[in-house]
Design an enzyme around this catalytic site. Structure first.
Site, PDB file in Angstrom:
ATOM      1  N   SER A 111       6.436   6.313   7.513  1.00  0.00           N
ATOM      2  CA  SER A 111       7.582   7.071   8.010  1.00  0.00           C
ATOM      3  C   SER A 111       8.717   6.136   8.413  1.00  0.00           C
ATOM      4  O   SER A 111       9.875   6.436   8.223  1.00  0.00           O
ATOM      5  CB  SER A 111       7.141   7.931   9.189  1.00  0.00           C
ATOM      6  OG  SER A 111       6.309   7.191  10.059  1.00  0.00           O
ATOM      7  N   LYS A 161       1.700  -3.388   8.881  1.00  0.00           N
ATOM      8  CA  LYS A 161       2.765  -2.396   8.889  1.00  0.00           C
ATOM      9  C   LYS A 161       4.045  -3.118   9.272  1.00  0.00           C
ATOM     10  O   LYS A 161       4.215  -3.505  10.432  1.00  0.00           O
ATOM     11  CB  LYS A 161       2.411  -1.312   9.905  1.00  0.00           C
ATOM     12  CG  LYS A 161       3.287  -0.092   9.865  1.00  0.00           C
ATOM     13  CD  LYS A 161       2.643   1.003  10.686  1.00  0.00           C
ATOM     14  CE  LYS A 161       3.391   2.316  10.567  1.00  0.00           C
ATOM     15  NZ  LYS A 161       2.669   3.404  11.219  1.00  0.00           N
ATOM     16  N   THR A 189       6.893  -0.216   5.972  1.00  0.00           N
ATOM     17  CA  THR A 189       6.188  -0.456   4.726  1.00  0.00           C
ATOM     18  C   THR A 189       4.828  -1.043   5.079  1.00  0.00           C
ATOM     19  O   THR A 189       4.735  -1.904   5.940  1.00  0.00           O
ATOM     20  CB  THR A 189       6.965  -1.455   3.862  1.00  0.00           C
ATOM     21  OG1 THR A 189       8.332  -1.056   3.866  1.00  0.00           O
ATOM     22  CG2 THR A 189       6.447  -1.462   2.442  1.00  0.00           C
ATOM     23  N   ASP A 201       0.945  14.826  14.504  1.00  0.00           N
ATOM     24  CA  ASP A 201       1.266  14.752  13.074  1.00  0.00           C
ATOM     25  C   ASP A 201      -0.009  14.659  12.250  1.00  0.00           C
ATOM     26  O   ASP A 201      -0.129  13.826  11.372  1.00  0.00           O
ATOM     27  CB  ASP A 201       2.181  13.542  12.824  1.00  0.00           C
ATOM     28  CG  ASP A 201       2.828  13.601  11.446  1.00  0.00           C
ATOM     29  OD1 ASP A 201       2.925  14.713  10.887  1.00  0.00           O
ATOM     30  OD2 ASP A 201       3.222  12.541  10.931  1.00  0.00           O
ATOM     31  N   LEU A 255       0.818  -1.212   0.000  1.00  0.00           N
ATOM     32  CA  LEU A 255       0.000   0.000   0.000  1.00  0.00           C
ATOM     33  C   LEU A 255       0.851   1.260   0.000  1.00  0.00           C
ATOM     34  O   LEU A 255       0.448   2.291  -0.503  1.00  0.00           O
ATOM     35  CB  LEU A 255      -0.926   0.020   1.218  1.00  0.00           C
ATOM     36  CG  LEU A 255      -2.008  -1.050   1.266  1.00  0.00           C
ATOM     37  CD1 LEU A 255      -2.713  -1.015   2.607  1.00  0.00           C
ATOM     38  CD2 LEU A 255      -3.011  -0.854   0.148  1.00  0.00           C
ATOM     39  N   GLU A 280       4.796   3.304   1.586  1.00  0.00           N
ATOM     40  CA  GLU A 280       5.885   3.386   2.544  1.00  0.00           C
ATOM     41  C   GLU A 280       5.515   4.415   3.599  1.00  0.00           C
ATOM     42  O   GLU A 280       5.178   5.541   3.265  1.00  0.00           O
ATOM     43  CB  GLU A 280       7.172   3.845   1.841  1.00  0.00           C
ATOM     44  CG  GLU A 280       7.606   2.966   0.697  1.00  0.00           C
ATOM     45  CD  GLU A 280       8.605   1.913   1.120  1.00  0.00           C
ATOM     46  OE1 GLU A 280       9.149   2.042   2.225  1.00  0.00           O
ATOM     47  OE2 GLU A 280       8.812   0.960   0.342  1.00  0.00           O
TER      48      GLU A 280
END
Lengths: 431, 239
Positions: free
Chosen positions: A113, A132, A116, A224, A109, A111
């Site tokens: 932070s 993840k 992957t 974030d 899906l 990459e």
């Protein structure tokens, strides 16, 4: 050195040895040899049969009991003399959580932070999941963002926060298994350019603030916020995701590292170098996203430099003074002479669609205050008149109930979908 | 390390061992420049780890080193494994030369990283904690405004309660009581030690500590204090 070195070296040799033994001595199942591959879950899905045949301990290099039992034995035999019947027994009992072979990955899906992300499917219950995969560096161990994300998400259960199902550890990777949500707000807005339907913005915004109110109540900041980190389900459920930078909120005396938020969604106090931010940090980001949803383009976009970003903000909310924002001149990056002294503008004159929706301009103005203390809290924002047209049961939901369990509430088709629905692919049908 | 006293029970021996290792964490933490919260997190991780598993299977000092490393990540005060190894080596072998950077050094570093992974797995990634520190800070500030300024200035209540809180991490108090309750108890104890009275305690409807924490009781406070006293008793027995 004393006992430390002796024992820990022994332990290190044991732990390391186990891993080496696994990859080195499995000639019968060559494709599982982890040395020859980059540590991706693709390896496992490519070879479903050998993986299925493996007992769980192949992937559990750090399981407590296992290390204990391995100590006295030879490291060269990966099965440690256990007969394969154990593996069969395990198969019959059904697939366990915490095991790599319990999930098949379907496609990559993107990459993240520090990881992957793959789309996957659970072999336990057939649910779609997002995997993840975090690769661990030998010298540094588990990335701190992964530790923080997992430790924070473990304590969070809310309809508007992404759900962490499971954690899998293999020798070189760590995989977080999340619920699968089919798109994110960034993609959703890209598919519907020119601004979203105000009705839908209201639903998204309510859910965003509901999620924020929940995590802020748990003393956690997201830090974030951006459209990419807000997942959107088929139903229109919005979920906060990517807590890699989130942290537990402490008392204001604590200072945090100031490099955290993507510039466009960063509040002016943080741009000015403030480190004592609190829940107000996320509110600014949410306010920016609010405008972006209505207007169709980011509120303060297109700049890469901190001072350009500040100028851009001042041009809307006005250049701050000690009167309008007590303490602003004490912030580290504050300049006494800004290029231009701006007057504050009504938001509706800059973003026209704000003025056309009842309460939107007022809410945006309350969220995008320069002085962080004056920004509205997520909890108060939920009671803002912008949301007054929503049914009142929406305020009485328990944490884990989605707002779409309220009768009569559903996402409306965006204008673009109404026009193009017959031409578009099947994945747009649900709208 | 040798047993210091032949009469104490195995449980007592275990407590002493943990006392020593957590003091090691605190001293190494100070040498590494760690702030109080990361040190508290390291100690909590350490206690939680040995709460879950058998003490004899793991070298407590390795666990301590990994706890320091992990706490640095959790609390965003990143430490290098190399610094941790050097500081800990010096602590355990006073006056010795720094370790050579050889295969033994790398193996030690690998074991710290491996042990970190083991801890994360064992603790199920639950490594973010609510510490009493922020509550204590808040209580101290509120109490200071309420108290007579002169009696406040005369006795080091803040310093004493802070020291009591820090020392509490020598045992697993942090696992057994809630953060707010520990904060109230250390403050209560500090006030008692210096004979400082909170104004109008007798005439008040609620005790001062009931204002700070609604669910704390006198029994809880007493339990925390008696556990704290036990920590100091251990200290005298060890030395």
């Amino acid at each position: 050195m004393g006992e430390v070195l002796c024992i820990s070296v022994a332990c290190g040799a044991c732990c390391g040895g186990t891993g080496r033994a696994i990859s080195a001595s499995c000639p019968g199942t060559p494709s599982v040899s982890e040395e020859n591959h980059t540590p991706e879950l693709t390896d496992f899905s490519d070879v479903p049969c050998p993986v299925r045949a493996l007992p769980p301990q192949w992937y559990h290099t750090v399981q407590v009991r296992r290390i204990r039992s391995l100590r006295a034995r030879s490291n060269s035999d990966p099965l440690q003399g256990k007969n394969l019947g154990q593996g069969l027994q395990w198969q019959r009992k059904g697939l366990p959580f915490g095991n790599a072979s319990s999930y098949l990955n379907l496609e990559k899906l993107g990459e993240g932070s520090y990881a992957t992300v793959y789309k996957g499917i659970s072999r336990i219950n057939g649910q779609l999941v997002a995997l993840k995969v975090i690769s661990m560096k030998a010298e540094e161990g588990v990335p701190f963002t992964a530790i923080r994300e997992a430790s924070l998400l473990k304590g969070l259960k809310h309809a508007n926060v992404v759900l962490l199902h499971d954690i899998i550890q293999t020798k070189e990777t760590l995989t977080f298994v999340f619920e699968y949500v089919h798109t994110d707000l960034s993609q959703y807005m890209a598919q519907h350019p020119g601004g979203l339907l105000p009705y839908n913005v209201r639903l998204f915004m309510f859910q965003l603030l509901r999620g924020l109110a929940y995590i802020h109540h748990q003393h956690i900041l997201h830090r974030d916020l951006k459209p990419q980190n807000l997942l959107i389900s088929y139903l229109g459920e919005l979920k906060l995701a990517d807590f890699g930078l989130a942290r537990a909120k402490s008392i204001p005396s604590q200072t945090y590292s100031s490099e955290v938020v993507t510039l466009w969604y960063r509040p002016p106090d943080v741009l000015l170098g403030a480190t004592d931010y609190s829940a107000d940090l996320d509110i600014w980001g949410a306010g920016c996203i609010f405008i972006e949803m209505l207007q169709g383009y980011p509120a303060f976009s297109g700049v890469t430099d901190v001072f350009e970003q500040l100028e851009k903000i001042w041009s809307v909310i006005g250049t701050p003074t000690e009167d309008s924002w007590p303490g602003v001149s004490l912030l580290p990056h504050y300049k006494t002479e800004w290029l231009t002294l701006y007057e504050s503008q009504p938001f509706g004159s800059i973003w026209d669609r704000l003025a056309r929706v009842m309460g939107a301009e007022n809410l945006a103005q309350k969220m995008l205050k320069g002085c962080p203390r004056e920004r509205i809290s997520a909890e108060d924002a939920l009671l803002h008149k912008f949301f007054s047209t929503l049914p009142c049961q929406i305020h009485q939901l328990t944490d884990v109930r989605s707002i779409f369990t309220v009768p009569g509430l559903s996402l409306k088709p965006e204008m673009r979908d109404l026009f193009f629905s017959h031409q578009k692919g099947s994945h747009h049908k649900p709208w | 390390m040798n047993a210091t006293s032949s009469v104490s029970s195995p449980d007592e021996e275990k407590l002493k061992k943990h006392f020593k290792v957590t003091r090691f964490i605190m001293e190494a933490g100070v040498k590494l420049g760690m702030r109080s919260i990361p040190i508290a997190t390291a100690c909590t991780i350490y206690h939680k780890f040995f709460n879950e598993i058998c003490f004899d299977d793991y070298d407590p000092y390795l666990v301590a080193m990994s706890a320091i490393y992990l706490a640095g990540k959790v609390e965003e005060q990143h430490l290098r494994t190399r610094d941790i190894i050097n500081v800990c080596h010096r602590y355990l072998n006073p006056g010795s030369e720094p370790l050579e950077v050889d295969s033994k050094f790398w193996e030690l570093r690998d074991s710290i990283v491996q042990c970190e992974l083991l801890m994360l797995r064992l603790l199920n990634f639950r490594v973010s904690f609510q510490h009493p520190h922020k509550f204590l800070l808040h209580y101290l500030l509120s109490l200071k405004n309420w108290m007579n300024r002169h009696s406040w200035d005369r006795s080091p209540i803040a310093t004493a309660s802070w020291a009591l809180l820090r020392d509490s991490y020598h045992s697993d108090l942090c696992l057994r009581y809630e953060a707010q309750h520990i904060a109230v108890a250390v403050l209560y104890f500090a006030l008692q030690c210096y004979g400082v009275e909170v104004p109008s305690t007798d005439s008040a409807e609620n005790q001062w500590w009931q204002v700070f924490s609604v669910d704390v009781t006198k029994i809880i406070i007493n339990n925390v204090i008696s556990d704290l006293i036990h920590v100091y008793t251990l200290d005298t027995e060890i030395l």
